[in-house]
Design a protein around this motif. Structure first.
Motif, PDB file in Angstrom:
ATOM      1  N   GLY A  31      -2.944  -8.858   8.480  1.00  0.00           N
ATOM      2  CA  GLY A  31      -4.005  -7.875   8.233  1.00  0.00           C
ATOM      3  C   GLY A  31      -3.458  -6.485   7.988  1.00  0.00           C
ATOM      4  O   GLY A  31      -3.919  -5.767   7.092  1.00  0.00           O
ATOM      5  N   PHE A  32      -2.461  -6.085   8.782  1.00  0.00           N
ATOM      6  CA  PHE A  32      -1.839  -4.777   8.573  1.00  0.00           C
ATOM      7  C   PHE A  32      -1.157  -4.726   7.207  1.00  0.00           C
ATOM      8  O   PHE A  32      -1.299  -3.748   6.470  1.00  0.00           O
ATOM      9  N   GLY A  33      -0.431  -5.781   6.853  1.00  0.00           N
ATOM     10  CA  GLY A  33       0.241  -5.825   5.547  1.00  0.00           C
ATOM     11  C   GLY A  33      -0.740  -5.744   4.392  1.00  0.00           C
ATOM     12  O   GLY A  33      -0.509  -5.024   3.415  1.00  0.00           O
ATOM     13  N   LEU A  34      -1.848  -6.455   4.520  1.00  0.00           N
ATOM     14  CA  LEU A  34      -2.858  -6.389   3.457  1.00  0.00           C
ATOM     15  C   LEU A  34      -3.533  -5.028   3.406  1.00  0.00           C
ATOM     16  O   LEU A  34      -3.932  -4.569   2.326  1.00  0.00           O
TER      17      LEU A  34
ATOM     18  N   LEU B  64      -3.633  -2.788   0.121  1.00  0.00           N
ATOM     19  CA  LEU B  64      -4.888  -2.267  -0.423  1.00  0.00           C
ATOM     20  C   LEU B  64      -4.839  -0.750  -0.591  1.00  0.00           C
ATOM     21  O   LEU B  64      -5.246  -0.216  -1.631  1.00  0.00           O
ATOM     22  N   ILE B  65      -4.303  -0.047   0.408  1.00  0.00           N
ATOM     23  CA  ILE B  65      -4.210   1.413   0.306  1.00  0.00           C
ATOM     24  C   ILE B  65      -3.246   1.804  -0.810  1.00  0.00           C
ATOM     25  O   ILE B  65      -3.513   2.735  -1.578  1.00  0.00           O
TER      26      ILE B  65
ATOM     27  N   ILE C 128       1.685   3.466   4.212  1.00  0.00           N
ATOM     28  CA  ILE C 128       2.039   3.045   5.575  1.00  0.00           C
ATOM     29  C   ILE C 128       1.421   3.969   6.622  1.00  0.00           C
ATOM     30  O   ILE C 128       0.749   3.485   7.548  1.00  0.00           O
ATOM     31  N   PRO C 129       1.578   5.300   6.526  1.00  0.00           N
ATOM     32  CA  PRO C 129       0.920   6.132   7.550  1.00  0.00           C
ATOM     33  C   PRO C 129      -0.603   6.023   7.528  1.00  0.00           C
ATOM     34  O   PRO C 129      -1.238   6.033   8.582  1.00  0.00           O
ATOM     35  N   LEU C 130      -1.175   5.877   6.345  1.00  0.00           N
ATOM     36  CA  LEU C 130      -2.632   5.734   6.277  1.00  0.00           C
ATOM     37  C   LEU C 130      -3.085   4.414   6.904  1.00  0.00           C
ATOM     38  O   LEU C 130      -4.116   4.358   7.584  1.00  0.00           O
ATOM     39  N   ALA C 131      -2.308   3.346   6.686  1.00  0.00           N
ATOM     40  CA  ALA C 131      -2.638   2.060   7.304  1.00  0.00           C
ATOM     41  C   ALA C 131      -2.486   2.133   8.821  1.00  0.00           C
ATOM     42  O   ALA C 131      -3.296   1.556   9.562  1.00  0.00           O
ATOM     43  N   VAL C 132      -1.460   2.833   9.295  1.00  0.00           N
ATOM     44  CA  VAL C 132      -1.281   2.993  10.745  1.00  0.00           C
ATOM     45  C   VAL C 132      -2.473   3.734  11.328  1.00  0.00           C
ATOM     46  O   VAL C 132      -3.029   3.324  12.365  1.00  0.00           O
ATOM     47  N   VAL C 133      -2.901   4.807  10.692  1.00  0.00           N
ATOM     48  CA  VAL C 133      -4.073   5.563  11.178  1.00  0.00           C
ATOM     49  C   VAL C 133      -5.309   4.670  11.187  1.00  0.00           C
ATOM     50  O   VAL C 133      -6.072   4.652  12.162  1.00  0.00           O
TER      51      VAL C 133
ATOM     52  N   VAL D 170      -4.990   2.227  14.088  1.00  0.00           N
ATOM     53  CA  VAL D 170      -5.151   2.929  15.371  1.00  0.00           C
ATOM     54  C   VAL D 170      -6.635   3.169  15.626  1.00  0.00           C
ATOM     55  O   VAL D 170      -7.128   2.981  16.751  1.00  0.00           O
ATOM     56  N   ILE D 171      -7.369   3.552  14.594  1.00  0.00           N
ATOM     57  CA  ILE D 171      -8.814   3.758  14.732  1.00  0.00           C
ATOM     58  C   ILE D 171      -9.500   2.446  15.085  1.00  0.00           C
ATOM     59  O   ILE D 171     -10.394   2.404  15.950  1.00  0.00           O
ATOM     60  N   LEU D 172      -9.085   1.338  14.446  1.00  0.00           N
ATOM     61  CA  LEU D 172      -9.684   0.035  14.764  1.00  0.00           C
ATOM     62  C   LEU D 172      -9.452  -0.342  16.225  1.00  0.00           C
ATOM     63  O   LEU D 172     -10.367  -0.817  16.911  1.00  0.00           O
TER      64      LEU D 172
END
Length: 154
Positions: free
Chosen positions: A93-96, A100-101, A136-141, A144-146
């Protein structure tokens, strides 16, 4: 000597290996490649965009699997949710999410360039850097929100 006056003999005598005889017999210069051009962030953005197109197709398969699980009923859907909540499912899920981003940022870069804007070297470099390093930073954020909202848990 112009390229229009070159013949197959000239390509055979070329010591630079910059010319090739095409199947129709015409002599044309080889396209520049990595041996000639130095690596640049815009090249990375272009290659990454093509890679994300392939990777987003894998994401589409997961969407089809989700729709299939919904169609097969609550038991299949619960199994899919358990798989998605597993550590492997979270990694996928993180990779996808990164894919996507990246796809969105590169698509926005292309859309902006299609308007005739962002074509100077400085702006092309900046937009490419955002498209390469931003996912990558946008996906991490996002994740983290999820986790903080309790939508995802280990």
């Amino acid at each position: 000597m112009s390229s229009s006056s070159r013949d197959a003999g000239d390509a055979a005598d070329d010591q630079t290996h910059r010319f090739v005889v095409q199947p129709n017999g015409r002599v044309r210069p080889l396209s520049p490649h990595l041996q000639i051009w130095r690596w640049h962030i815009t090249m990375a953005a272009s290659i990454l965009f093509r890679a994300t197109i392939g990777a987003i197709s894998v994401g589409a398969l997961f969407l089809v699997a989700w729709l299939g699980a919904v169609a097969f009923g609550p038991g299949a859907y619960a199994t899919l949710l358990d798989l998605a909540a597993s550590p492997l499912g979270l990694i996928v899920g993180f990779g996808l999410t990164v894919v996507l981003i990246s796809f969105i940022l590169n698509g926005a870069r292309h859309g902006y360039n299609d308007t005739g804007n962002g074509l100077t070297v400085k702006s092309a470099n900046a937009l490419s850097a955002i498209a390469v390093w931003g996912p990558i930073p946008l996906a991490v954020v996002f994740w983290v929100i999820l986790f903080a909202a309790g939508r995802v848990a280990l």
